[in-house]
Design a protein around this motif. Structure first.
Motif, short mmCIF file in Angstrom:
data_model
loop_
_atom_site.label_atom_id
_atom_site.label_comp_id
_atom_site.label_asym_id
_atom_site.label_seq_id
_atom_site.Cartn_x
_atom_site.Cartn_y
_atom_site.Cartn_z
N LYS A 336 0.83 -1.22 0.00
CA LYS A 336 0.00 0.00 0.00
C LYS A 336 0.85 1.26 0.00
O LYS A 336 0.56 2.21 -0.71
N ALA A 337 1.89 1.24 0.83
CA ALA A 337 2.74 2.42 0.92
C ALA A 337 3.41 2.69 -0.44
O ALA A 337 3.52 3.84 -0.87
N ILE A 338 3.83 1.62 -1.10
CA ILE A 338 4.46 1.81 -2.42
C ILE A 338 3.44 2.35 -3.41
O ILE A 338 3.72 3.27 -4.17
N ALA A 339 2.22 1.80 -3.37
CA ALA A 339 1.17 2.27 -4.28
C ALA A 339 0.92 3.76 -4.05
O ALA A 339 0.77 4.54 -4.99
N ASN A 340 0.89 4.17 -2.77
CA ASN A 340 0.64 5.59 -2.48
C ASN A 340 1.74 6.47 -3.04
O ASN A 340 1.47 7.50 -3.66
N LEU A 341 2.97 6.05 -2.82
CA LEU A 341 4.09 6.86 -3.31
C LEU A 341 4.06 6.94 -4.84
O LEU A 341 4.30 8.00 -5.41
N VAL A 342 3.72 5.83 -5.48
CA VAL A 342 3.66 5.81 -6.94
C VAL A 342 2.52 6.69 -7.45
O VAL A 342 2.70 7.54 -8.32
N LEU A 343 1.34 6.49 -6.87
CA LEU A 343 0.14 7.16 -7.41
C LEU A 343 0.09 8.64 -7.08
O LEU A 343 -0.51 9.42 -7.82
N VAL A 344 0.72 9.04 -5.98
CA VAL A 344 0.68 10.46 -5.65
C VAL A 344 1.99 11.15 -6.08
O VAL A 344 1.99 11.97 -6.98
N GLU A 345 3.08 10.78 -5.44
CA GLU A 345 4.33 11.52 -5.66
C GLU A 345 4.97 11.24 -7.01
O GLU A 345 5.40 12.16 -7.70
N LEU A 346 5.03 9.96 -7.37
CA LEU A 346 5.68 9.64 -8.65
C LEU A 346 4.90 10.28 -9.80
O LEU A 346 5.47 10.91 -10.68
N LEU A 347 3.58 10.13 -9.75
CA LEU A 347 2.76 10.70 -10.83
C LEU A 347 2.88 12.23 -10.86
O LEU A 347 2.94 12.83 -11.92
N ARG A 348 2.93 12.83 -9.67
CA ARG A 348 3.06 14.29 -9.63
C ARG A 348 4.36 14.72 -10.33
O ARG A 348 4.37 15.60 -11.17
N ASN A 349 5.45 14.03 -9.96
CA ASN A 349 6.74 14.37 -10.57
C ASN A 349 6.75 14.13 -12.08
O ASN A 349 7.33 14.91 -12.83
N LEU A 350 6.10 13.04 -12.49
CA LEU A 350 6.02 12.76 -13.92
C LEU A 350 5.26 13.87 -14.64
O LEU A 350 5.70 14.38 -15.67
N LYS A 381 7.58 11.00 6.48
CA LYS A 381 6.79 10.94 5.23
C LYS A 381 7.19 12.08 4.29
O LYS A 381 7.29 11.90 3.09
N ASN A 382 7.43 13.24 4.88
CA ASN A 382 7.83 14.38 4.05
C ASN A 382 9.20 14.17 3.43
O ASN A 382 9.43 14.52 2.27
N ALA A 383 10.09 13.56 4.22
CA ALA A 383 11.43 13.29 3.70
C ALA A 383 11.33 12.32 2.54
O ALA A 383 12.06 12.44 1.55
N ALA A 384 10.40 11.36 2.62
CA ALA A 384 10.23 10.39 1.53
C ALA A 384 9.92 11.13 0.23
O ALA A 384 10.48 10.83 -0.82
N LYS A 385 9.06 12.11 0.32
CA LYS A 385 8.71 12.91 -0.87
C LYS A 385 9.93 13.66 -1.39
O LYS A 385 10.18 13.71 -2.60
N LEU A 388 12.33 11.35 -3.13
CA LEU A 388 11.84 10.96 -4.45
C LEU A 388 12.10 12.07 -5.47
O LEU A 388 12.50 11.83 -6.60
N LYS A 389 11.88 13.29 -5.01
CA LYS A 389 12.09 14.42 -5.92
C LYS A 389 13.56 14.53 -6.35
O LYS A 389 13.85 14.77 -7.52
N ILE A 390 14.44 14.29 -5.37
CA ILE A 390 15.87 14.35 -5.70
C ILE A 390 16.24 13.21 -6.65
O ILE A 390 16.96 13.42 -7.63
N PRO A 398 18.86 6.21 -2.33
CA PRO A 398 17.99 6.87 -1.35
C PRO A 398 18.64 7.08 0.02
O PRO A 398 18.52 8.17 0.59
N LEU A 399 19.36 6.07 0.52
CA LEU A 399 19.97 6.23 1.84
C LEU A 399 21.04 7.33 1.83
O LEU A 399 21.09 8.18 2.72
N GLU A 400 21.86 7.31 0.77
CA GLU A 400 22.90 8.35 0.65
C GLU A 400 22.27 9.73 0.54
O GLU A 400 22.74 10.69 1.16
N ILE A 401 21.19 9.81 -0.23
CA ILE A 401 20.51 11.10 -0.38
C ILE A 401 19.97 11.57 0.97
O ILE A 401 20.11 12.73 1.36
N ALA A 402 19.40 10.64 1.72
CA ALA A 402 18.84 10.97 3.04
C ALA A 402 19.94 11.50 3.95
O ALA A 402 19.77 12.53 4.61
#
Ligand code: ADP
Ligand code: MG
Ligand code: ZN
Length: 472
Positions: A336-350, A381-385, A388-390, A398-402
Protein backbone atom coordinates in the motif's frame (compact mmCIF):
# COMPACT_ATOMS: atom_id res chain seq x y z
CA UNK A 1 -36.69 12.41 -34.77
CA UNK A 2 -34.36 10.71 -32.34
CA UNK A 3 -31.97 8.06 -33.57
CA UNK A 4 -29.77 5.40 -32.06
CA UNK A 5 -26.21 5.29 -33.41
CA UNK A 6 -24.98 1.89 -34.55
CA UNK A 7 -21.21 1.63 -34.59
CA UNK A 8 -18.74 -1.05 -35.64
CA UNK A 9 -14.97 -0.63 -35.58
CA UNK A 10 -12.04 -1.91 -37.57
CA UNK A 11 -8.89 -1.54 -35.49
CA UNK A 12 -5.48 -1.84 -37.12
CA UNK A 13 -2.71 -2.68 -34.68
CA UNK A 14 0.97 -2.98 -35.59
CA UNK A 15 2.52 -6.00 -33.95
CA UNK A 16 5.71 -5.82 -31.92
CA UNK A 17 7.95 -8.08 -33.98
CA UNK A 18 11.56 -7.10 -34.63
CA UNK A 19 11.34 -7.75 -38.34
CA UNK A 20 8.63 -7.24 -40.92
CA UNK A 21 6.04 -9.86 -41.72
CA UNK A 22 7.46 -11.23 -44.99
CA UNK A 23 11.13 -10.13 -44.95
CA UNK A 24 13.91 -9.44 -42.47
CA UNK A 25 13.83 -5.63 -42.57
CA UNK A 26 13.42 -3.91 -39.21
CA UNK A 27 9.79 -3.30 -38.26
CA UNK A 28 10.68 -0.57 -35.78
CA UNK A 29 8.89 2.78 -35.93
CA UNK A 30 10.73 5.64 -37.60
CA UNK A 31 14.16 5.50 -39.19
CA UNK A 32 15.45 7.60 -42.04
CA UNK A 33 13.04 7.48 -45.01
CA UNK A 34 13.39 4.33 -47.10
CA UNK A 35 16.30 3.02 -45.03
CA UNK A 36 14.38 -0.11 -43.97
CA UNK A 37 13.41 -1.52 -47.31
CA UNK A 38 14.56 -4.56 -49.31
CA UNK A 39 13.50 -6.03 -52.65
CA UNK A 40 10.80 -8.09 -50.93
CA UNK A 41 8.97 -5.34 -49.06
CA UNK A 42 9.56 -2.98 -52.00
CA UNK A 43 7.52 -5.46 -54.03
CA UNK A 44 10.12 -6.15 -56.73
CA UNK A 45 9.09 -8.94 -59.10
CA UNK A 46 10.71 -12.30 -58.51
CA UNK A 47 10.91 -12.02 -54.74
CA UNK A 48 9.02 -14.39 -52.44
CA UNK A 49 7.47 -13.63 -49.04
CA UNK A 50 8.49 -15.73 -46.02
CA UNK A 51 5.99 -15.58 -43.16
CA UNK A 52 7.33 -14.30 -39.83
CA UNK A 53 6.30 -16.92 -37.24
CA UNK A 54 6.61 -14.36 -34.46
CA UNK A 55 3.85 -12.34 -36.08
CA UNK A 56 1.63 -15.42 -36.26
CA UNK A 57 2.15 -16.13 -32.56
CA UNK A 58 1.38 -12.53 -31.62
CA UNK A 59 -1.82 -12.59 -33.69
CA UNK A 60 -2.87 -15.75 -31.84
CA UNK A 61 -2.12 -13.99 -28.54
CA UNK A 62 -4.31 -11.07 -29.63
CA UNK A 63 -7.04 -13.62 -30.21
CA UNK A 64 -6.71 -15.05 -26.71
CA UNK A 65 -6.55 -11.55 -25.23
CA UNK A 66 -9.87 -10.68 -26.89
CA UNK A 67 -11.58 -13.94 -26.07
CA UNK A 68 -11.62 -15.23 -29.65
CA UNK A 69 -11.39 -18.70 -31.11
CA UNK A 70 -7.91 -19.06 -32.56
CA UNK A 71 -8.43 -21.17 -35.63
CA UNK A 72 -6.29 -24.25 -36.34
CA UNK A 73 -6.39 -23.34 -40.04
CA UNK A 74 -6.03 -19.90 -41.56
CA UNK A 75 -4.76 -18.71 -44.92
CA UNK A 76 -3.60 -15.61 -46.83
CA UNK A 77 -5.20 -13.83 -49.76
CA UNK A 78 -4.21 -11.05 -52.11
CA UNK A 79 -6.18 -7.85 -52.03
CA UNK A 80 -5.45 -6.02 -55.26
CA UNK A 81 -5.42 -2.27 -55.49
CA UNK A 82 -3.05 0.40 -56.65
CA UNK A 83 -1.96 3.25 -54.46
CA UNK A 84 1.55 4.76 -54.34
CA UNK A 85 2.09 3.65 -50.73
CA UNK A 86 1.75 0.00 -51.81
CA UNK A 87 4.50 -0.76 -54.32
CA UNK A 88 3.41 -4.39 -54.97
CA UNK A 89 -0.06 -3.15 -55.99
CA UNK A 90 -1.58 -5.79 -53.74
CA UNK A 91 -1.75 -6.27 -50.01
CA UNK A 92 -1.28 -9.71 -48.49
CA UNK A 93 -4.09 -10.21 -45.98
CA UNK A 94 -6.44 -12.91 -44.70
CA UNK A 95 -9.87 -12.69 -46.25
CA UNK A 96 -11.72 -16.01 -46.31
CA UNK A 97 -9.91 -17.71 -43.43
CA UNK A 98 -8.83 -15.30 -40.70
CA UNK A 99 -6.65 -16.50 -37.84
CA UNK A 100 -9.17 -15.57 -35.10
CA UNK A 101 -12.97 -15.37 -35.01
CA UNK A 102 -15.85 -14.87 -32.56
CA UNK A 103 -14.39 -12.87 -29.71
CA UNK A 104 -15.88 -10.49 -27.18
CA UNK A 105 -14.87 -7.67 -24.91
CA UNK A 106 -17.01 -6.53 -22.03
CA UNK A 107 -17.57 -2.78 -21.67
CA UNK A 108 -19.83 -1.41 -18.93
CA UNK A 109 -21.40 -4.83 -18.41
CA UNK A 110 -22.14 -5.28 -22.11
CA UNK A 111 -20.39 -7.68 -24.49
CA UNK A 112 -19.06 -6.12 -27.69
CA UNK A 113 -18.61 -8.98 -30.12
CA UNK A 114 -15.53 -9.33 -32.26
CA UNK A 115 -16.24 -10.75 -35.66
CA UNK A 116 -12.66 -11.55 -36.64
CA UNK A 117 -8.98 -10.77 -36.35
CA UNK A 118 -6.81 -11.22 -39.39
CA UNK A 119 -3.12 -10.74 -40.16
CA UNK A 120 -2.03 -8.37 -42.91
CA UNK A 121 0.86 -6.20 -43.97
CA UNK A 122 0.96 -2.45 -43.45
CA UNK A 123 1.44 -0.10 -46.38
CA UNK A 124 4.04 2.66 -46.65
CA UNK A 125 3.47 6.31 -45.83
CA UNK A 126 2.90 9.21 -48.17
CA UNK A 127 3.95 12.63 -47.06
CA UNK A 128 2.16 15.35 -48.96
CA UNK A 129 3.85 18.66 -49.42
CA UNK A 130 0.89 20.92 -50.11
CA UNK A 131 3.10 23.92 -50.71
CA UNK A 132 5.22 22.33 -53.45
CA UNK A 133 2.26 20.26 -54.62
CA UNK A 134 4.22 17.01 -54.51
CA UNK A 135 4.16 13.84 -52.41
CA UNK A 136 6.98 11.80 -50.94
CA UNK A 137 6.80 8.06 -50.41
CA UNK A 138 8.41 6.40 -47.38
CA UNK A 139 8.36 2.60 -47.61
CA UNK A 140 9.79 1.86 -44.15
CA UNK A 141 6.33 0.88 -42.95
CA UNK A 142 5.65 -1.43 -45.94
CA UNK A 143 5.34 -4.96 -44.63
CA UNK A 144 5.14 -4.12 -40.93
CA UNK A 145 2.87 -6.84 -39.49
CA UNK A 146 -0.64 -5.73 -38.62
CA UNK A 147 -3.69 -7.32 -37.16
CA UNK A 148 -7.07 -5.97 -38.09
CA UNK A 149 -9.73 -6.44 -35.43
CA UNK A 150 -13.28 -6.17 -36.79
CA UNK A 151 -16.17 -5.78 -34.37
CA UNK A 152 -19.84 -6.50 -34.88
CA UNK A 153 -21.94 -3.29 -34.97
CA UNK A 154 -22.59 -3.51 -31.21
CA UNK A 155 -21.46 -0.08 -30.04
CA UNK A 156 -24.09 2.59 -29.46
CA UNK A 157 -22.27 5.80 -28.54
CA UNK A 158 -19.02 7.71 -28.93
CA UNK A 159 -18.17 7.07 -25.28
CA UNK A 160 -18.74 3.36 -25.64
CA UNK A 161 -16.51 3.29 -28.72
CA UNK A 162 -13.80 5.19 -26.85
CA UNK A 163 -13.94 2.85 -23.87
CA UNK A 164 -13.84 -0.15 -26.16
CA UNK A 165 -10.75 1.10 -27.97
CA UNK A 166 -9.07 1.86 -24.65
CA UNK A 167 -9.80 -1.62 -23.35
CA UNK A 168 -8.61 -3.33 -26.55
CA UNK A 169 -5.45 -1.20 -26.59
CA UNK A 170 -4.74 -2.07 -22.96
CA UNK A 171 -5.20 -5.78 -23.54
CA UNK A 172 -2.97 -5.74 -26.62
CA UNK A 173 -0.31 -3.97 -24.58
CA UNK A 174 -0.50 -6.46 -21.75
CA UNK A 175 -0.41 -9.36 -24.20
CA UNK A 176 2.77 -7.86 -25.71
CA UNK A 177 1.12 -7.71 -29.14
CA UNK A 178 1.17 -3.96 -29.79
CA UNK A 179 2.46 -0.88 -28.01
CA UNK A 180 -0.79 0.90 -28.92
CA UNK A 181 0.85 4.29 -29.44
CA UNK A 182 -1.89 5.98 -31.38
CA UNK A 183 0.20 9.11 -31.88
CA UNK A 184 2.79 6.99 -33.73
CA UNK A 185 0.11 5.26 -35.74
CA UNK A 186 0.69 1.82 -34.24
CA UNK A 187 -3.05 1.64 -33.50
CA UNK A 188 -5.51 3.16 -35.99
CA UNK A 189 -9.24 2.94 -36.11
CA UNK A 190 -11.88 2.99 -38.86
CA UNK A 191 -15.33 3.86 -37.57
CA UNK A 192 -18.45 2.49 -39.30
CA UNK A 193 -21.54 4.35 -38.22
CA UNK A 194 -25.22 4.47 -39.12
CA UNK A 195 -28.36 5.70 -37.36
CA UNK A 196 -31.67 3.96 -36.77
CA UNK A 197 -34.86 5.51 -35.35
CA UNK A 198 -35.58 4.80 -31.68
CA UNK A 199 -37.60 1.64 -31.34
CA UNK A 200 -36.40 0.26 -34.66
CA UNK A 201 -34.06 -2.70 -34.89
CA UNK A 202 -33.25 -2.36 -38.57
CA UNK A 203 -29.82 -0.89 -39.20
CA UNK A 204 -29.47 2.14 -41.43
CA UNK A 205 -26.92 2.80 -44.17
CA UNK A 206 -23.45 3.39 -42.78
CA UNK A 207 -20.57 5.68 -43.49
CA UNK A 208 -17.02 4.55 -42.81
CA UNK A 209 -14.56 7.08 -41.41
CA UNK A 210 -11.02 5.99 -42.12
CA UNK A 211 -7.82 6.07 -40.19
CA UNK A 212 -8.51 7.82 -36.90
CA UNK A 213 -5.40 7.98 -34.77
CA UNK A 214 -6.48 9.35 -31.42
CA UNK A 215 -9.28 8.67 -28.98
CA UNK A 216 -10.26 12.28 -29.27
CA UNK A 217 -10.69 12.15 -33.03
CA UNK A 218 -12.69 8.91 -32.74
CA UNK A 219 -15.12 10.67 -30.41
CA UNK A 220 -15.27 13.85 -32.47
CA UNK A 221 -15.73 11.99 -35.75
CA UNK A 222 -18.60 9.94 -34.30
CA UNK A 223 -20.27 13.01 -32.84
CA UNK A 224 -19.96 14.85 -36.13
CA UNK A 225 -21.37 11.90 -38.10
CA UNK A 226 -24.32 11.58 -35.73
CA UNK A 227 -25.18 15.22 -36.41
CA UNK A 228 -24.61 14.96 -40.15
CA UNK A 229 -26.65 11.79 -40.58
CA UNK A 230 -29.44 13.07 -38.30
CA UNK A 231 -29.83 16.13 -40.53
CA UNK A 232 -30.00 13.98 -43.65
CA UNK A 233 -32.56 11.59 -42.19
CA UNK A 234 -34.67 14.41 -40.72
CA UNK A 235 -34.96 15.90 -44.19
CA UNK A 236 -36.30 12.57 -45.39
CA UNK A 237 -33.18 11.96 -47.45
CA UNK A 238 -30.95 8.90 -47.51
CA UNK A 239 -27.46 8.45 -46.11
CA UNK A 240 -25.09 7.32 -48.86
CA UNK A 241 -22.84 4.38 -48.14
CA UNK A 242 -19.38 5.85 -48.50
CA UNK A 243 -15.90 6.19 -47.08
CA UNK A 244 -15.15 9.51 -45.41
CA UNK A 245 -12.08 11.24 -44.04
CA UNK A 246 -12.05 13.07 -40.71
CA UNK A 247 -10.41 16.48 -40.71
CA UNK A 248 -8.85 17.18 -37.33
CA UNK A 249 -8.60 20.94 -37.88
CA UNK A 250 -12.21 21.40 -38.89
CA UNK A 251 -13.71 18.63 -36.77
CA UNK A 252 -15.76 17.42 -39.74
CA UNK A 253 -15.78 14.50 -42.16
CA UNK A 254 -15.63 14.70 -45.96
CA UNK A 255 -16.54 12.06 -48.53
CA UNK A 256 -13.58 10.18 -50.04
CA UNK A 257 -15.41 7.70 -52.25
CA UNK A 258 -18.90 6.23 -52.49
CA UNK A 259 -19.83 2.59 -52.68
CA UNK A 260 -20.06 2.83 -56.48
CA UNK A 261 -16.48 4.02 -56.64
CA UNK A 262 -15.34 1.36 -54.18
CA UNK A 263 -12.45 -0.82 -55.29
CA UNK A 264 -13.04 -4.26 -56.62
CA UNK A 265 -10.22 -5.91 -54.74
CA UNK A 266 -10.28 -9.11 -56.81
CA UNK A 267 -9.28 -11.19 -53.80
CA UNK A 268 -7.67 -14.52 -54.54
CA UNK A 269 -5.65 -16.98 -52.45
CA UNK A 270 -2.03 -15.90 -51.98
CA UNK A 271 -0.09 -18.59 -53.86
CA UNK A 272 3.30 -17.89 -52.25
CA UNK A 273 2.44 -18.48 -48.59
CA UNK A 274 1.30 -21.84 -47.19
CA UNK A 275 -1.67 -21.85 -44.82
CA UNK A 276 -1.10 -21.32 -41.09
CA UNK A 277 -1.73 -24.52 -39.13
CA UNK A 278 -1.89 -24.95 -35.36
CA UNK A 279 -2.12 -28.22 -33.50
CA UNK A 280 -4.09 -28.33 -30.24
CA UNK A 281 -0.78 -28.58 -28.37
CA UNK A 282 0.64 -25.52 -30.12
CA UNK A 283 -2.45 -23.49 -29.31
CA UNK A 284 -2.34 -24.46 -25.63
CA UNK A 285 1.35 -23.62 -25.49
CA UNK A 286 0.64 -20.11 -26.82
CA UNK A 287 -2.27 -19.70 -24.44
CA UNK A 288 -0.06 -20.70 -21.53
CA UNK A 289 2.68 -18.31 -22.59
CA UNK A 290 0.30 -15.34 -22.32
CA UNK A 291 1.53 -12.70 -19.88
CA UNK A 292 -0.67 -11.63 -16.97
CA UNK A 293 -3.69 -9.76 -18.34
CA UNK A 294 -5.23 -6.65 -16.72
CA UNK A 295 -8.14 -8.49 -15.06
CA UNK A 296 -5.76 -10.99 -13.39
CA UNK A 297 -3.54 -8.18 -12.26
CA UNK A 298 -6.53 -6.36 -10.80
CA UNK A 299 -7.37 -9.42 -8.73
CA UNK A 300 -3.78 -9.72 -7.52
CA UNK A 301 -3.67 -6.06 -6.50
CA UNK A 302 -7.00 -6.04 -4.71
CA UNK A 303 -7.02 -9.55 -3.19
CA UNK A 304 -3.34 -10.31 -2.53
CA UNK A 305 -1.97 -6.81 -2.09
CA UNK A 306 -5.04 -5.32 -0.44
CA UNK A 307 -5.07 -2.21 -2.62
CA UNK A 308 -8.32 -0.24 -2.90
CA UNK A 309 -10.09 -0.96 -6.21
CA UNK A 310 -9.65 2.63 -7.34
CA UNK A 311 -5.88 2.49 -6.84
CA UNK A 312 -5.62 -0.89 -8.54
CA UNK A 313 -7.52 0.46 -11.53
CA UNK A 314 -5.36 3.57 -11.75
CA UNK A 315 -2.19 1.51 -11.74
CA UNK A 316 -3.40 -1.09 -14.20
CA UNK A 317 -4.70 1.52 -16.64
CA UNK A 318 -1.08 2.48 -17.34
CA UNK A 319 0.87 -0.70 -18.08
CA UNK A 320 4.30 0.89 -17.77
CA UNK A 321 3.42 2.42 -14.41
CA UNK A 322 1.93 -0.84 -13.26
CA UNK A 323 5.06 -2.76 -14.31
CA UNK A 324 7.17 -0.27 -12.37
CA UNK A 325 4.94 -0.70 -9.33
CA UNK A 326 5.17 -4.49 -9.63
CA UNK A 327 8.94 -4.41 -9.74
CA UNK A 328 9.04 -2.14 -6.66
CA UNK A 329 6.56 -4.34 -4.80
CA UNK A 330 8.78 -7.35 -5.47
CA UNK A 331 11.62 -5.58 -3.59
CA UNK A 332 9.52 -4.60 -0.60
CA UNK A 333 6.12 -6.08 0.19
CA UNK A 334 4.87 -2.79 1.63
CA UNK A 335 2.24 -2.84 -1.10
CA UNK A 336 0.00 0.00 0.00
CA UNK A 337 2.74 2.42 0.92
CA UNK A 338 4.46 1.81 -2.42
CA UNK A 339 1.17 2.27 -4.28
CA UNK A 340 0.64 5.59 -2.48
CA UNK A 341 4.09 6.86 -3.31
CA UNK A 342 3.66 5.81 -6.94
CA UNK A 343 0.14 7.16 -7.41
CA UNK A 344 0.68 10.46 -5.65
CA UNK A 345 4.33 11.52 -5.66
CA UNK A 346 5.68 9.64 -8.65
CA UNK A 347 2.76 10.70 -10.83
CA UNK A 348 3.06 14.29 -9.63
CA UNK A 349 6.74 14.37 -10.57
CA UNK A 350 6.02 12.76 -13.92
CA UNK A 351 3.32 15.32 -14.67
CA UNK A 352 5.43 18.25 -13.56
CA UNK A 353 8.38 17.19 -15.65
CA UNK A 354 6.41 15.93 -18.64
CA UNK A 355 8.42 12.70 -18.50
CA UNK A 356 7.29 9.12 -19.03
CA UNK A 357 7.95 6.40 -16.53
CA UNK A 358 10.41 4.84 -18.97
CA UNK A 359 12.54 8.01 -18.85
CA UNK A 360 13.15 8.11 -15.09
CA UNK A 361 16.72 7.91 -13.81
CA UNK A 362 16.02 5.57 -10.90
CA UNK A 363 14.89 2.00 -10.53
CA UNK A 364 11.80 0.47 -8.92
CA UNK A 365 14.21 -0.88 -6.27
CA UNK A 366 15.19 2.71 -5.38
CA UNK A 367 11.57 3.62 -4.85
CA UNK A 368 11.01 0.50 -2.76
CA UNK A 369 13.96 1.52 -0.61
CA UNK A 370 12.48 4.93 0.14
CA UNK A 371 9.38 3.20 1.44
CA UNK A 372 11.54 0.84 3.48
CA UNK A 373 13.40 3.74 5.13
CA UNK A 374 10.08 5.32 5.96
CA UNK A 375 8.61 2.03 7.26
CA UNK A 376 11.60 1.62 9.54
CA UNK A 377 11.07 5.08 10.95
CA UNK A 378 14.39 6.31 9.59
CA UNK A 379 12.85 9.08 7.51
CA UNK A 380 9.60 11.02 7.80
CA UNK A 381 6.79 10.94 5.23
CA UNK A 382 7.83 14.38 4.05
CA UNK A 383 11.43 13.29 3.70
CA UNK A 384 10.23 10.39 1.53
CA UNK A 385 8.71 12.91 -0.87
CA UNK A 386 11.87 15.02 -0.84
CA UNK A 387 14.06 12.01 -1.59
CA UNK A 388 11.84 10.96 -4.45
CA UNK A 389 12.09 14.42 -5.92
CA UNK A 390 15.87 14.35 -5.70
CA UNK A 391 15.94 10.89 -7.27
CA UNK A 392 13.80 12.28 -10.02
CA UNK A 393 16.13 15.15 -10.71
CA UNK A 394 19.48 13.44 -10.41
CA UNK A 395 19.09 9.77 -9.53
CA UNK A 396 21.23 8.22 -6.78
CA UNK A 397 20.87 6.03 -3.73
CA UNK A 398 17.99 6.87 -1.35
CA UNK A 399 19.97 6.23 1.84
CA UNK A 400 22.90 8.35 0.65
CA UNK A 401 20.51 11.10 -0.38
CA UNK A 402 18.84 10.97 3.04
CA UNK A 403 22.19 11.24 4.79
CA UNK A 404 23.53 13.99 2.55
CA UNK A 405 20.39 16.07 3.09
CA UNK A 406 20.11 15.54 6.83
CA UNK A 407 16.88 13.62 6.45
CA UNK A 408 17.70 10.68 8.70
CA UNK A 409 15.50 11.11 11.73
CA UNK A 410 17.06 11.68 15.13
CA UNK A 411 15.67 8.67 16.96
CA UNK A 412 18.21 9.11 19.68
CA UNK A 413 16.11 10.21 22.65
CA UNK A 414 19.00 11.66 24.64
CA UNK A 415 20.05 14.01 21.83
CA UNK A 416 16.45 15.18 21.46
CA UNK A 417 16.08 15.53 25.22
CA UNK A 418 18.90 17.99 25.47
CA UNK A 419 17.43 20.01 22.62
CA UNK A 420 14.07 20.07 24.41
CA UNK A 421 15.69 21.09 27.68
CA UNK A 422 17.33 23.96 25.86
CA UNK A 423 14.05 25.07 24.25
CA UNK A 424 12.26 24.93 27.60
CA UNK A 425 14.99 26.96 29.27
CA UNK A 426 15.00 29.60 26.54
CA UNK A 427 11.21 29.99 26.44
CA UNK A 428 10.28 30.22 30.08
CA UNK A 429 7.36 32.58 29.40
CA UNK A 430 5.74 30.23 26.93
CA UNK A 431 6.26 27.25 29.20
CA UNK A 432 4.61 29.18 32.01
CA UNK A 433 1.68 30.08 29.80
CA UNK A 434 1.29 26.44 28.70
CA UNK A 435 1.34 25.21 32.27
CA UNK A 436 -1.39 27.66 33.22
CA UNK A 437 -3.67 26.15 30.59
CA UNK A 438 -2.82 27.80 27.28
CA UNK A 439 -2.68 24.67 25.07
CA UNK A 440 -1.97 26.63 21.89
CA UNK A 441 1.57 27.38 22.98
CA UNK A 442 2.45 23.71 22.54
CA UNK A 443 2.59 24.15 18.79
CA UNK A 444 5.02 27.02 19.16
CA UNK A 445 7.31 25.05 21.47
CA UNK A 446 7.16 22.04 19.17
CA UNK A 447 8.13 24.36 16.32
CA UNK A 448 11.18 25.53 18.27
CA UNK A 449 12.25 21.92 18.88
CA UNK A 450 11.92 21.03 15.20
CA UNK A 451 13.83 24.15 14.24
CA UNK A 452 16.67 23.23 16.59
CA UNK A 453 16.75 19.55 15.67
CA UNK A 454 16.44 20.01 11.94
CA UNK A 455 14.32 18.09 9.46
CA UNK A 456 15.76 14.85 10.70
CA UNK A 457 13.90 15.00 14.01
CA UNK A 458 11.51 12.12 14.51
CA UNK A 459 8.36 14.20 15.03
CA UNK A 460 6.49 11.58 17.02
CA UNK A 461 9.35 11.04 19.41
CA UNK A 462 9.97 14.78 19.80
CA UNK A 463 6.30 15.36 20.52
CA UNK A 464 6.14 12.63 23.18
CA UNK A 465 9.29 13.86 24.89
CA UNK A 466 8.16 17.48 24.89
CA UNK A 467 4.79 16.49 26.41
CA UNK A 468 6.55 14.53 29.07
CA UNK A 469 8.98 17.29 30.00
CA UNK A 470 6.19 19.92 30.11
CA UNK A 471 4.15 17.70 32.42
CA UNK A 472 7.07 17.37 34.86
P1 ADP B 1 -16.73 -4.15 -45.28
O1 ADP B 1 -16.03 -5.41 -45.61
O2 ADP B 1 -17.42 -3.51 -46.41
O3 ADP B 1 -15.88 -3.18 -44.54
P2 ADP B 1 -18.09 -5.48 -43.06
O4 ADP B 1 -19.36 -6.20 -43.12
O5 ADP B 1 -16.86 -6.27 -42.85
O6 ADP B 1 -17.96 -4.54 -44.33
O7 ADP B 1 -18.23 -4.43 -41.89
C1 ADP B 1 -17.24 -3.58 -41.56
C2 ADP B 1 -17.61 -2.91 -40.25
O8 ADP B 1 -18.83 -2.22 -40.38
C3 ADP B 1 -17.81 -3.87 -39.10
O9 ADP B 1 -17.14 -3.34 -37.97
C4 ADP B 1 -19.29 -3.88 -38.87
O10 ADP B 1 -19.58 -4.06 -37.51
C5 ADP B 1 -19.70 -2.49 -39.30
N1 ADP B 1 -21.06 -2.39 -39.80
C6 ADP B 1 -21.70 -3.21 -40.65
N2 ADP B 1 -22.95 -2.76 -40.90
C7 ADP B 1 -23.11 -1.62 -40.18
C8 ADP B 1 -24.17 -0.69 -40.04
N3 ADP B 1 -25.33 -0.81 -40.67
N4 ADP B 1 -23.97 0.36 -39.22
C9 ADP B 1 -22.79 0.54 -38.60
N5 ADP B 1 -21.77 -0.31 -38.70
C10 ADP B 1 -21.91 -1.38 -39.49
MG1 MG C 1 -14.06 -2.15 -44.11
ZN1 ZN D 1 12.16 -5.82 -46.49
Amino acid sequence: MRYIPVIGLEIHAEMLTHSKVFCTCSAEFGGEENSRVCPRCAGLPGTLPVLNQGAVTLAAKAGFALDCTVNPYSAFDRKNYFYPDLPKAYQITQFEKPICTDGKVNIRGKDIRINRIHIEEDAGKLIHDEYEGISFADYNRCGVPLIEIVTEPDLRSADEAKEFVEEVALRLKYAGVCDARMEQGSLRVDVNISLMPYGSSEFGTRAEIKNLNSLKSIVRAIEYEIERQTEILDKGEKVVQETRRFNDNHGNTKALRSKEEAHDYRYFPEPDIPPVLFSEAELSAIRESMPEMPQKRFERYTKEYGLPEKDAELLIGDKDLSDFYDAAARCNPSYKAIANLVLVELLRNLNDSGMCISDVKFSPANLAQIVKLSDEGKISKNAAKDILKILFESGGDPLEIAKANNLIMESDASALESIIDKVIAENADSVESYKSGNQKVFGFLMGQVVKEAGKGANPQLARDLLMKKLAD
